[in-house]
Design an enzyme around this catalytic site. Structure first.
Site, PDB file in Angstrom:
ATOM      1  N   LYS A   1      -9.530   4.202  -3.038  1.00  0.00           N
ATOM      2  CA  LYS A   1      -9.852   5.159  -4.113  1.00  0.00           C
ATOM      3  C   LYS A   1     -11.307   5.045  -4.540  1.00  0.00           C
ATOM      4  O   LYS A   1     -11.955   6.047  -4.816  1.00  0.00           O
ATOM      5  CB  LYS A   1      -8.982   4.907  -5.359  1.00  0.00           C
ATOM      6  CG  LYS A   1      -7.530   5.237  -5.189  1.00  0.00           C
ATOM      7  CD  LYS A   1      -6.769   5.034  -6.490  1.00  0.00           C
ATOM      8  CE  LYS A   1      -6.708   3.594  -6.947  1.00  0.00           C
ATOM      9  NZ  LYS A   1      -5.974   2.698  -6.031  1.00  0.00           N
TER      10      LYS A   1
ATOM     11  N   GLN B   1      -4.489   1.398  -9.389  1.00  0.00           N
ATOM     12  CA  GLN B   1      -3.232   1.053  -8.695  1.00  0.00           C
ATOM     13  C   GLN B   1      -2.758   2.249  -7.861  1.00  0.00           C
ATOM     14  O   GLN B   1      -3.586   3.013  -7.399  1.00  0.00           O
ATOM     15  CB  GLN B   1      -2.144   0.603  -9.697  1.00  0.00           C
ATOM     16  CG  GLN B   1      -2.414  -0.774 -10.324  1.00  0.00           C
ATOM     17  CD  GLN B   1      -3.371  -0.720 -11.507  1.00  0.00           C
ATOM     18  OE1 GLN B   1      -3.255   0.120 -12.373  1.00  0.00           O
ATOM     19  NE2 GLN B   1      -4.321  -1.632 -11.554  1.00  0.00           N
TER      20      GLN B   1
HETATM   21  P1  IMP Z   1      -0.191  -6.570 -12.856  1.00  0.00           P
HETATM   22  O1  IMP Z   1      -0.713  -5.185 -12.832  1.00  0.00           O
HETATM   23  O2  IMP Z   1      -1.269  -7.619 -12.865  1.00  0.00           O
HETATM   24  O3  IMP Z   1       0.843  -6.794 -13.921  1.00  0.00           O
HETATM   25  O4  IMP Z   1       0.577  -6.825 -11.465  1.00  0.00           O
HETATM   26  C1  IMP Z   1       1.786  -6.154 -11.122  1.00  0.00           C
HETATM   27  C2  IMP Z   1       1.810  -5.833  -9.638  1.00  0.00           C
HETATM   28  O5  IMP Z   1       0.855  -4.809  -9.366  1.00  0.00           O
HETATM   29  C3  IMP Z   1       1.455  -7.001  -8.717  1.00  0.00           C
HETATM   30  O6  IMP Z   1       2.187  -6.859  -7.525  1.00  0.00           O
HETATM   31  C4  IMP Z   1      -0.021  -6.789  -8.433  1.00  0.00           C
HETATM   32  O7  IMP Z   1      -0.431  -7.388  -7.234  1.00  0.00           O
HETATM   33  C5  IMP Z   1      -0.064  -5.266  -8.354  1.00  0.00           C
HETATM   34  N1  IMP Z   1      -1.372  -4.689  -8.677  1.00  0.00           N
HETATM   35  C6  IMP Z   1      -1.920  -4.520  -9.900  1.00  0.00           C
HETATM   36  N2  IMP Z   1      -3.102  -3.912  -9.807  1.00  0.00           N
HETATM   37  C7  IMP Z   1      -3.321  -3.673  -8.508  1.00  0.00           C
HETATM   38  C8  IMP Z   1      -4.363  -3.016  -7.787  1.00  0.00           C
HETATM   39  O8  IMP Z   1      -5.348  -2.509  -8.339  1.00  0.00           O
HETATM   40  N3  IMP Z   1      -4.216  -2.957  -6.425  1.00  0.00           N
HETATM   41  C9  IMP Z   1      -3.132  -3.461  -5.808  1.00  0.00           C
HETATM   42  N4  IMP Z   1      -2.123  -4.069  -6.433  1.00  0.00           N
HETATM   43  C10 IMP Z   1      -2.213  -4.169  -7.779  1.00  0.00           C
END
Ligand code: IMP
Ligand code: MG
Length: 419
Positions: free
Chosen positions: A16, A205
């Site tokens: 992105k 994300q």
């Molecule tokens: P959190 O967003 O840190 O709570 O993580 C929740 C899940 O989303 C985990 O599996 C992270 O590895 C994934 N994740 C969060 N942000 C990203 C991103 O920007 N790219 C890829 N995976 C993400």
């Protein structure tokens, strides 16, 4: 007055940053609308690599206004670090605006995230994202605007946290460093839209990590799909004119959770990881690698209402011998086109694959889709057919890391502005 949303259609890391950077050059404003510094956007600009986490990718252009919207969560220590590293290489950050309604990630949120991470199996980035959004919904969170209150009032607001005195003063000091960027961003964004500017809403994300539509509970704690662009920026849905969905030509996932098209042969997986440099931009974790999943792509395209599709990192597949593309799933011996809504169904999935020999030659200098090798064209054709009923065209194809290594089939801003 085009408002264009750019979102990931997989598990994040679809490239992105590069697409937003490309589209930002003809925009006047870029807005981040959800998530926080869990995101990592890698951009290669004049042979320099930048890793951005919460600052919008448009910051590398001098005249583009960059807004961190109200739907985001902000770790001020990390934001200041990001600001300093940009300033140290001469990037002008006077166009940065921060919403006074965004929630603040406190050190305690990071602690809670790490404690919860040990118990649950989600594998978060450990940046405190989930606990901060939890406090937002519990109505015990702290917002950027609260930091402007007198110290005693801020301490009162922090009463639900342990030892509020200890960090209230620190927060006040940080506030002094960022206060010049803080505005009621919803008015600024609405003004930009109403006065006919190209406004780009930058997703973080990906659709399959969306808290409502992703592989719950293995998701992030915010909405990452396109409709949240309006909510997280404070504009009405009528201000969104189009959505560009971004997918890699293969697939990766970092953190835990279902990944139906994961490549179980470790040697092949490692080849994909190496060719695509698939390591998390935020945590450095090696990403799990696998194949393009057209069932998930159709689903993600639909829930985002995409108008254009960008396919990134096609060049990575040049380095492999054989490519797999999953067209449907088999669940309990029945072919299905639908993406499961309960986690337990994922373990019964066997993807069906189409195999394609790789083209084996460098495509990074291709400027037109018609100049691509036949099998690369065939792969794009398979993707087009998968989403054909939604009448979406592939607008961009990524053929290398550099800013110019992109095939542009449609100039989206021209398309939207009608000239
Ligand atoms: P959190 O967003 O840190 O709570 O993580 C929740 C899940 O989303 C985990 O599996 C992270 O590895 C994934 N994740 C969060 N942000 C990203 C991103 O920007 N790219 C890829 N995976 C993400
Ligand atoms: Mg990323």
């Amino acid at each position: 007055m085009p408002g264009l949303v750019a979102v990931g259609l997989q598990f994040g890391d679809e490239g992105k940053g590069k697409i937003v950077d490309y589209l930002a050059k003809d925009s006047q404003m870029v807005v981040r609308f959800s998530g926080g510094n869990n995101a990592g956007h890698t951009i290669v600009h004049n042979n320099k690599t930048y890793k951005l986490h919460v600052i919008p990718s448009g910051i590398l252009y001098k005249d583009v206004k960059c807004v961190i919207g109200s739907g985001t969560v902000i770790d001020i220590t990390s934001l200041l670090h990001e600001i300093r590293s940009l300033v140290s290489v001469g990037i002008d950050i006077s166009n940065l605006y921060i919403s006074d309604r965004a929630h603040v990630i406190l050190p305690i949120h990071k602690e809670r995230d790490n404690i919860q991470n040990q118990k649950s199996k989600i594998g978060t980035t450990g940046r405190g994202i989930g606990p901060t959004y939890t406090d937002k919904v519990k109505r015990t969170g702290i917002r950027i605007a609260d930091l402007s209150l007198p110290l005693s009032e801020l301490k009162d607001l922090l009463h639900s946290f342990e030892k509020p005195e200890s960090f209230a003063e620190g927060l006040k000091k940080q506030y002094e460093q960022i206060k010049k960027f803080i505005v009621e961003t919803q008015f600024l964004i609405n003004y930009y839209i109403k006065t006919g500017n190209n406004v780009l809403f930058e997703g973080a994300q990906g659709a399959l990590l969306d808290v409502d539509y992703g592989t719950y509970p293995f998701v992030t704690s915010s909405n990452s799909i396109a409709s949240f662009a309006a909510m997280g920026s404070g504009v009405g849905p009528t201000s969104i004119d189009a959505v560009i969905g971004i997918t890699k030509a293969y697939m990766t996932r970092v953190g835990n959770g279902p990944f139906p098209t994961y490549e179980t042969d470790k040697k092949i997986e490692e080849k994909i990881r190496k060719a695509g440099n698939e390591y998390g931009a935020t945590t450095g974790r090696p990403r799990d690698c696998g194949w393009l999943d057209l069932t998930a792509l159709r689903y993600a395209s639909e829930i985002n209402g995409i108008s254009y599709l960008a396919v990134t990192k096609l060049d990575v597949l040049s380095k492999l011998k054989q490519i797999k593309i999953s067209q449907t799933y088999n669940i309990e011996d029945r072919e299905t086109l639908s993406f499961p809504s309960t986690i337990s169904k994922f373990k019964d999935i066997t993807p069906t694959y189409k195999l394609l020999d790789s083209w084996g030659k460098d495509i990074s200098s291709c400027k037109k889709e018609r100049c691509l090798p036949n099998n690369a064209k065939e792969l794009l054709q398979i993707i087009k057919e998968a989403i054909a009923y939604q009448s979406i065209n592939i607008s961009h194809i990524g053929v290398g890391q550099g800013r110019n290594q992109i095939i542009e089939n449609i100039n989206i801003w021209k398309d939207l502005n009608g000239f």
